[in-house]
Design an enzyme around this catalytic site. Structure first.
Site, PDB file in Angstrom:
ATOM      1  N   HIS A 136      -1.551   0.300  -9.872  1.00 18.81           N
ATOM      2  CA  HIS A 136      -2.217  -0.619  -8.944  1.00 18.81           C
ATOM      3  C   HIS A 136      -2.868  -1.794  -9.688  1.00 18.81           C
ATOM      4  O   HIS A 136      -4.083  -1.994  -9.618  1.00 18.81           O
ATOM      5  CB  HIS A 136      -3.249   0.128  -8.086  1.00 18.81           C
ATOM      6  CG  HIS A 136      -3.636  -0.637  -6.851  1.00 18.81           C
ATOM      7  ND1 HIS A 136      -3.977  -0.036  -5.670  1.00 18.81           N
ATOM      8  CD2 HIS A 136      -3.717  -1.972  -6.608  1.00 18.81           C
ATOM      9  CE1 HIS A 136      -4.260  -0.959  -4.765  1.00 18.81           C
ATOM     10  NE2 HIS A 136      -4.108  -2.152  -5.324  1.00 18.81           N
ATOM     11  N   ARG A 148       0.865  -1.181   0.000  1.00 22.43           N
ATOM     12  CA  ARG A 148       0.000   0.000   0.000  1.00 22.43           C
ATOM     13  C   ARG A 148       0.903   1.233   0.000  1.00 22.43           C
ATOM     14  O   ARG A 148       1.984   1.228   0.597  1.00 22.43           O
ATOM     15  CB  ARG A 148      -0.903   0.042   1.239  1.00 22.43           C
ATOM     16  CG  ARG A 148      -2.095  -0.900   1.198  1.00 22.43           C
ATOM     17  CD  ARG A 148      -3.160  -0.474   0.173  1.00 22.43           C
ATOM     18  NE  ARG A 148      -4.308  -1.371   0.139  1.00 22.43           N
ATOM     19  CZ  ARG A 148      -4.462  -2.387  -0.718  1.00 22.43           C
ATOM     20  NH1 ARG A 148      -3.526  -2.654  -1.620  1.00 22.43           N
ATOM     21  NH2 ARG A 148      -5.553  -3.124  -0.700  1.00 22.43           N
ATOM     22  N   GLU A 189      -4.426   7.586  -4.867  1.00 22.67           N
ATOM     23  CA  GLU A 189      -4.704   6.879  -6.118  1.00 22.67           C
ATOM     24  C   GLU A 189      -6.038   7.338  -6.677  1.00 22.67           C
ATOM     25  O   GLU A 189      -6.988   7.495  -5.900  1.00 22.67           O
ATOM     26  CB  GLU A 189      -4.733   5.357  -5.888  1.00 22.67           C
ATOM     27  CG  GLU A 189      -3.375   4.823  -5.466  1.00 22.67           C
ATOM     28  CD  GLU A 189      -3.365   3.301  -5.287  1.00 22.67           C
ATOM     29  OE1 GLU A 189      -4.333   2.633  -5.676  1.00 22.67           O
ATOM     30  OE2 GLU A 189      -2.371   2.791  -4.738  1.00 22.67           O
TER      31      GLU A 189
HETATM   32  P1  NDP Z   1      -1.238 -11.582   4.596  1.00 24.52           P
HETATM   33  O1  NDP Z   1      -2.091 -11.094   5.699  1.00 24.52           O
HETATM   34  O2  NDP Z   1      -1.366 -12.996   4.157  1.00 24.52           O
HETATM   35  O3  NDP Z   1       0.293 -11.327   4.959  1.00 24.52           O
HETATM   36  C1  NDP Z   1       0.710 -10.172   5.595  1.00 24.52           C
HETATM   37  C2  NDP Z   1       2.172 -10.323   5.968  1.00 24.52           C
HETATM   38  O4  NDP Z   1       2.627  -9.081   6.492  1.00 24.52           O
HETATM   39  C3  NDP Z   1       2.426 -11.387   7.044  1.00 24.52           C
HETATM   40  O5  NDP Z   1       3.615 -12.071   6.766  1.00 24.52           O
HETATM   41  C4  NDP Z   1       2.590 -10.540   8.308  1.00 24.52           C
HETATM   42  O6  NDP Z   1       3.425 -11.099   9.303  1.00 24.52           O
HETATM   43  C5  NDP Z   1       3.264  -9.323   7.731  1.00 24.52           C
HETATM   44  N1  NDP Z   1       3.114  -8.181   8.634  1.00 24.52           N
HETATM   45  C6  NDP Z   1       1.975  -7.613   9.106  1.00 24.52           C
HETATM   46  N2  NDP Z   1       2.256  -6.588   9.924  1.00 24.52           N
HETATM   47  C7  NDP Z   1       3.607  -6.496   9.978  1.00 24.52           C
HETATM   48  C8  NDP Z   1       4.507  -5.645  10.631  1.00 24.52           C
HETATM   49  N3  NDP Z   1       4.083  -4.659  11.442  1.00 24.52           N
HETATM   50  N4  NDP Z   1       5.835  -5.834  10.450  1.00 24.52           N
HETATM   51  C9  NDP Z   1       6.278  -6.832   9.668  1.00 24.52           C
HETATM   52  N5  NDP Z   1       5.477  -7.696   9.005  1.00 24.52           N
HETATM   53  C10 NDP Z   1       4.154  -7.521   9.153  1.00 24.52           C
HETATM   54  O7  NDP Z   1      -1.501 -10.601   3.361  1.00 24.52           O
HETATM   55  P2  NDP Z   1      -1.368 -10.884   1.793  1.00 24.52           P
HETATM   56  O8  NDP Z   1      -0.038 -11.481   1.553  1.00 24.52           O
HETATM   57  O9  NDP Z   1      -2.556 -11.601   1.283  1.00 24.52           O
HETATM   58  O10 NDP Z   1      -1.455  -9.387   1.214  1.00 24.52           O
HETATM   59  C11 NDP Z   1      -0.531  -8.398   1.585  1.00 24.52           C
HETATM   60  C12 NDP Z   1      -0.973  -7.050   1.055  1.00 24.52           C
HETATM   61  O11 NDP Z   1      -0.752  -6.947  -0.339  1.00 24.52           O
HETATM   62  C13 NDP Z   1      -2.460  -6.703   1.196  1.00 24.52           C
HETATM   63  O12 NDP Z   1      -2.765  -6.307   2.513  1.00 24.52           O
HETATM   64  C14 NDP Z   1      -2.612  -5.583   0.188  1.00 24.52           C
HETATM   65  O13 NDP Z   1      -2.365  -4.336   0.830  1.00 24.52           O
HETATM   66  C15 NDP Z   1      -1.531  -5.866  -0.840  1.00 24.52           C
HETATM   67  N6  NDP Z   1      -2.082  -6.236  -2.155  1.00 24.52           N
HETATM   68  C16 NDP Z   1      -1.775  -5.456  -3.236  1.00 24.52           C
HETATM   69  C17 NDP Z   1      -2.206  -5.793  -4.490  1.00 24.52           C
HETATM   70  C18 NDP Z   1      -1.800  -4.993  -5.664  1.00 24.52           C
HETATM   71  O14 NDP Z   1      -2.297  -5.229  -6.760  1.00 24.52           O
HETATM   72  N7  NDP Z   1      -0.893  -4.052  -5.532  1.00 24.52           N
HETATM   73  C19 NDP Z   1      -3.052  -6.972  -4.707  1.00 24.52           C
HETATM   74  C20 NDP Z   1      -3.294  -7.739  -3.517  1.00 24.52           C
HETATM   75  C21 NDP Z   1      -2.829  -7.364  -2.283  1.00 24.52           C
HETATM   76  P3  NDP Z   1       3.084 -12.495  10.034  1.00 24.52           P
HETATM   77  O15 NDP Z   1       3.359 -13.555   8.994  1.00 24.52           O
HETATM   78  O16 NDP Z   1       4.070 -12.536  11.134  1.00 24.52           O
HETATM   79  O17 NDP Z   1       1.641 -12.396  10.446  1.00 24.52           O
HETATM   80  C1  OXD Z   2      -6.032  -5.880  -3.059  1.00 26.67           C
HETATM   81  C2  OXD Z   2      -5.572  -4.923  -4.023  1.00 26.67           C
HETATM   82  O1  OXD Z   2      -5.883  -5.620  -1.873  1.00 26.67           O
HETATM   83  O2  OXD Z   2      -6.005  -4.986  -5.167  1.00 26.67           O
HETATM   84  O3  OXD Z   2      -6.532  -6.943  -3.463  1.00 26.67           O
HETATM   85  O4  OXD Z   2      -4.737  -4.077  -3.710  1.00 26.67           O
END
Ligand code: NDP
Ligand code: OXD
Length: 316
Positions: free
Chosen positions: A279, A231, A260
């Protein structure tokens, strides 16, 4: 396909693809209470809805949903919703998991390969009929630091490993069998300093907002690239511009932004060290999201726990 049997009254809200969702669900035997694209069309249906499937639901309507039992977000990120006070705290929010990891890996690998293999230079040379041989770089042997080793980060790690990259990861737990080395949030600068590619796949939470600021940027290698598909709020954008201008890192490949669409006047658009993508690193396809929603409707019908329920207190 046979119908689901008794299903909750489902309200789908999507600004551009409501009709496509209704069709995809109908093909699975799911009749919706409504599938609408305008807030005005939600009002007459709100009081009856038991399940809402949406991306950006109008917040003023949450209090009208007196029968609401759960929400299915038609995307992975829920930062816009977890803190929504108008949405009762006991209502589970489910997010989408599954289709994004492979797409994200392709985005990241495509952008990294474009840089190391000199594809921009090669296309320019071809346009000028200019036969200039040079030695391209390689991803093999370089270190990718993935911040956020969740559903998406793990899929990127697998594919980066297949390209011979060394994967290191930063997460809250600081554990991952897919990474050669793991870091916790307290180790950000060490993590940044040891990555050739620093890829942000973190959710936006109170803890991660602005986490990539001056300190992390200054720790990066001058040859390293920052990539953000988590993000926009993860990065202090002003600090990034300064760091780029001072040569603290080689460049930034950005798919997400604090605002955005990225305003036409934003310096990122024309910065020589910035790559902007709008995005789309991993998109929500209707058929994928409808299948995820269908699974949860089946689980709900069968009295099973819903899948991918967000922990609203931790923000992801
Ligand atoms: P998950 O919830 O599966 O994974 C999140 C990860 O972030 C976990 O490993 C978690 O740690 C880690 N995390 C959370 N907080 C912290 C912190 N404070 N410090 C360090 N690590 C942290 O999410 P997804 O993988 O499914 O998605 C991640 C993000 O990708 C979404 O939230 C979204 O914002 C973005 N996204 C963007 C898209 C795009 O097109 N640009 C499309 C889809 C998603 P832990 O394993 O220890 O819990
Ligand atoms: C999502 C994204 O969160 O598109 O799926 O960013």
């Amino acid at each position: 396909m046979a119908g689901l049997g008794r299903i909750p009254r489902l309200l789908v809200y999507h600004r551009s693809q409501a009709r496509a969702y209704a069709q995809a669900l109908d093909a699975q035997g799911v009749q919706v209470l409504g599938a609408v694209s305008r807030p005005d069309d939600l009002w007459p249906l709100a009081a009856e809805a038991e399940v809402v499937a949406c991306w950006d639901f109008p917040p003023e309507l949450w209090p009208k949903l007196g029968k609401l039992r759960w929400v299915q977000v038609l995307a992975a990120g829920v930062d816009h919703l977890v803190g929504e006070v108008a949405l009762r705290p006991e209502v589970p929010i489910c997010r989408a998991v599954g289709p994004f990891g492979p797409q994200m890996a392709e985005w990241a690998l495509a952008e990294m390969l474009f840089q190391v293999r000199g594809l921009g230079r090669l296309r320019a040379q071809q346009a000028a009929a200019d036969w200039q041989r040079f030695i391209p770089g390689s991803l093999a042997g370089s270190v990718i630091g993935i911040a956020g080793m969740g559903a998406i980060g793990q899929e990127v790690a697998r594919r980066a490993g297949a390209f011979g990259m060394t994967v290191q990861a930063l997460s809250r737990k600081g554990e991952s069998p897919l990474a050669a080395r793991t870091y916790r949030p307290a180790d950000w600068t060490e993590f940044a300093a040891s990555s050739d590619w620093l890829l942000l796949l973190l959710p936006l939470t109170a803890e991660t907002r602005g986490v990539v600021g001056e300190g992390v940027l200054r720790a990066m290698r001058p040859t390293a690239w920052l990539m953000n598909a988590g993000r926009g709020g993860l990065i202090d954008e002003a600090a990034l511009l300064t760091a780029l201008d001072q040569g603290a890192l080689a460049g930034a490949i950005l798919d997400v932004f604090q605002e955005e669409p990225l305003p036409a006047t934003h310096p990122f658009w024309h910065h020589p060290k910035v790559v902007v993508t709008p995005h789309l690193a991993a998109v929500s396809r209707v058929e994928d999201m409808a299948a995820i929603l269908y699974q949860n409707l089946c689980r709900d019908r069968d009295g099973l726990p819903l899948e991918h329920v967000v922990d609203r207190s931790r923000g992801y």
